[in-house]
Write a protein that holds these residues in place. Structure first.
Motif, PDB file in Angstrom:
ATOM      1  N   PHE A 150      -3.263 -10.843  17.896  1.00  0.00           N
ATOM      2  CA  PHE A 150      -3.015 -11.931  16.948  1.00  0.00           C
ATOM      3  C   PHE A 150      -3.165 -13.284  17.625  1.00  0.00           C
ATOM      4  O   PHE A 150      -2.700 -13.481  18.760  1.00  0.00           O
ATOM      5  N   ASP A 151      -3.796 -14.223  16.911  1.00  0.00           N
ATOM      6  CA  ASP A 151      -3.661 -15.635  17.258  1.00  0.00           C
ATOM      7  C   ASP A 151      -2.414 -16.145  16.539  1.00  0.00           C
ATOM      8  O   ASP A 151      -2.151 -15.776  15.389  1.00  0.00           O
TER       9      ASP A 151
ATOM     10  N   TYR B 286       0.961 -15.308  12.177  1.00  0.00           N
ATOM     11  CA  TYR B 286       0.214 -14.395  13.034  1.00  0.00           C
ATOM     12  C   TYR B 286      -1.051 -13.996  12.271  1.00  0.00           C
ATOM     13  O   TYR B 286      -0.971 -13.457  11.172  1.00  0.00           O
ATOM     14  N   LYS B 287      -2.236 -14.229  12.867  1.00  0.00           N
ATOM     15  CA  LYS B 287      -3.506 -13.898  12.243  1.00  0.00           C
ATOM     16  C   LYS B 287      -4.300 -12.971  13.154  1.00  0.00           C
ATOM     17  O   LYS B 287      -4.543 -13.305  14.323  1.00  0.00           O
ATOM     18  N   LEU B 288      -4.704 -11.830  12.616  1.00  0.00           N
ATOM     19  CA  LEU B 288      -5.485 -10.866  13.396  1.00  0.00           C
ATOM     20  C   LEU B 288      -6.791 -11.490  13.875  1.00  0.00           C
ATOM     21  O   LEU B 288      -7.493 -12.153  13.115  1.00  0.00           O
TER      22      LEU B 288
ATOM     23  N   GLU C 116      -1.458  -0.384   7.243  1.00  0.00           N
ATOM     24  CA  GLU C 116      -1.772  -1.096   8.481  1.00  0.00           C
ATOM     25  C   GLU C 116      -1.205  -2.509   8.406  1.00  0.00           C
ATOM     26  O   GLU C 116      -1.367  -3.212   7.405  1.00  0.00           O
ATOM     27  N   TRP C 117      -0.554  -2.926   9.481  1.00  0.00           N
ATOM     28  CA  TRP C 117       0.011  -4.268   9.554  1.00  0.00           C
ATOM     29  C   TRP C 117      -1.123  -5.291   9.623  1.00  0.00           C
ATOM     30  O   TRP C 117      -1.991  -5.215  10.495  1.00  0.00           O
ATOM     31  N   LEU C 118      -1.117  -6.288   8.725  1.00  0.00           N
ATOM     32  CA  LEU C 118      -2.202  -7.246   8.618  1.00  0.00           C
ATOM     33  C   LEU C 118      -1.825  -8.669   9.025  1.00  0.00           C
ATOM     34  O   LEU C 118      -2.650  -9.391   9.585  1.00  0.00           O
TER      35      LEU C 118
ATOM     36  N   ILE D  21      -5.000 -11.558   0.487  1.00  0.00           N
ATOM     37  CA  ILE D  21      -4.908 -12.460   1.628  1.00  0.00           C
ATOM     38  C   ILE D  21      -6.221 -12.425   2.407  1.00  0.00           C
ATOM     39  O   ILE D  21      -7.036 -11.516   2.245  1.00  0.00           O
ATOM     40  N   ASP D  22      -6.406 -13.410   3.286  1.00  0.00           N
ATOM     41  CA  ASP D  22      -7.583 -13.453   4.165  1.00  0.00           C
ATOM     42  C   ASP D  22      -7.261 -12.767   5.481  1.00  0.00           C
ATOM     43  O   ASP D  22      -6.292 -13.125   6.157  1.00  0.00           O
ATOM     44  N   VAL D  23      -8.069 -11.782   5.844  1.00  0.00           N
ATOM     45  CA  VAL D  23      -7.930 -11.071   7.121  1.00  0.00           C
ATOM     46  C   VAL D  23      -9.304 -11.015   7.776  1.00  0.00           C
ATOM     47  O   VAL D  23     -10.230 -10.398   7.238  1.00  0.00           O
TER      48      VAL D  23
END
Length: 211
Positions: free
Chosen positions: A27-28, A208-210, A192-194, A157-159
């Motif tokens: 994550f960033d 937290y962004k993947l 899955e955790w996103l 959401i955006d992933v």
């Protein structure tokens, strides 16, 4: 600017299930709209979870807040068998050691020893069973928190630059009746955790962004 004192509350790790292949979550981490660092989780085939995080908040080119954290967790199924963590938050150092012995999970922060249930979990964001837990362990400071999860429904959401439908949950954590953290979590249809978001007491937003 007051430092975001509850950044550390987000740094809690665990395990998805038994006998899964090695996995990674990278994550960033953003404070409001500014990237402040990274947090990575690596799960080995032997069910060892390694969590590393490093944050640096700057104000007018001055380091206003620094955070360096590492935790190593060993799991047996959905239960923690051992934990070692080291955290340096600005100049404050914290070390936690914990180990399962018989029917007790002992947590030692160097000042106090706690005897917790044999099947203790940290904040297992990617394990569906976390949603059922009413007590979770903070691996950074050893706090044994009361937890409550609320299902907020499905949203998009955006992933990784893609639109994804996700289940949205709110997590409230408290200690002796005092609120300690407020976190929002998103999961895919496959559990899955996103993503993760939290609002600190100072009003800052942590995301937290993947990668």
């Amino acid at each position: 600017m007051r430092k975001p004192i509850l950044i550390s509350a987000l740094l809690m790790t665990s395990l998805f299930c038994v006998n899964i292949s090695a996995k990674e979550w990278a994550f960033d981490v953003y404070l409001d709209k500014n990237k402040i660092g990274q947090h990575e989780f690596k799960l080995t085939e032997s069910n060892e979870l390694i969590s590393t995080a490093k944050f640096n908040v700057k104000v007018l080119f001055i380091n206003a807040y620094q955070y360096d954290h590492k935790a190593v967790e060993q799991w047996q199924g959905d239960c923690l068998s051992s934990l070692e963590s080291h955290t340096l938050e600005n100049k404050v150092e914290t070390n936690i050691k914990a180990k399962l012995s018989g029917q007790e999970f002992t947590v030692d922060d160097g000042k106090l020893k706690q005897k917790l249930p044999a099947c203790t979990m940290t904040f297992a964001y990617w394990n569906p069973k976390i949603i059922q837990q009413t007590k979770l362990l903070n691996p950074q400071n050893g706090e044994w928190l009361d937890t409550k999860f609320t299902n907020l429904g499905i949203e998009t959401i955006d992933v990784k630059n893609k639109k994804v439908e996700a289940s949205h949950y709110k997590l409230d954590g408290s200690l002796n009746g005092k609120s300690k953290l407020k976190i929002e979590l998103w999961y895919s249809a496959n559990n899955e955790w996103l993503a993760l978001k939290s609002i600190t007491p100072e009003g800052y937003t942590i995301n937290y962004k993947l990668r």
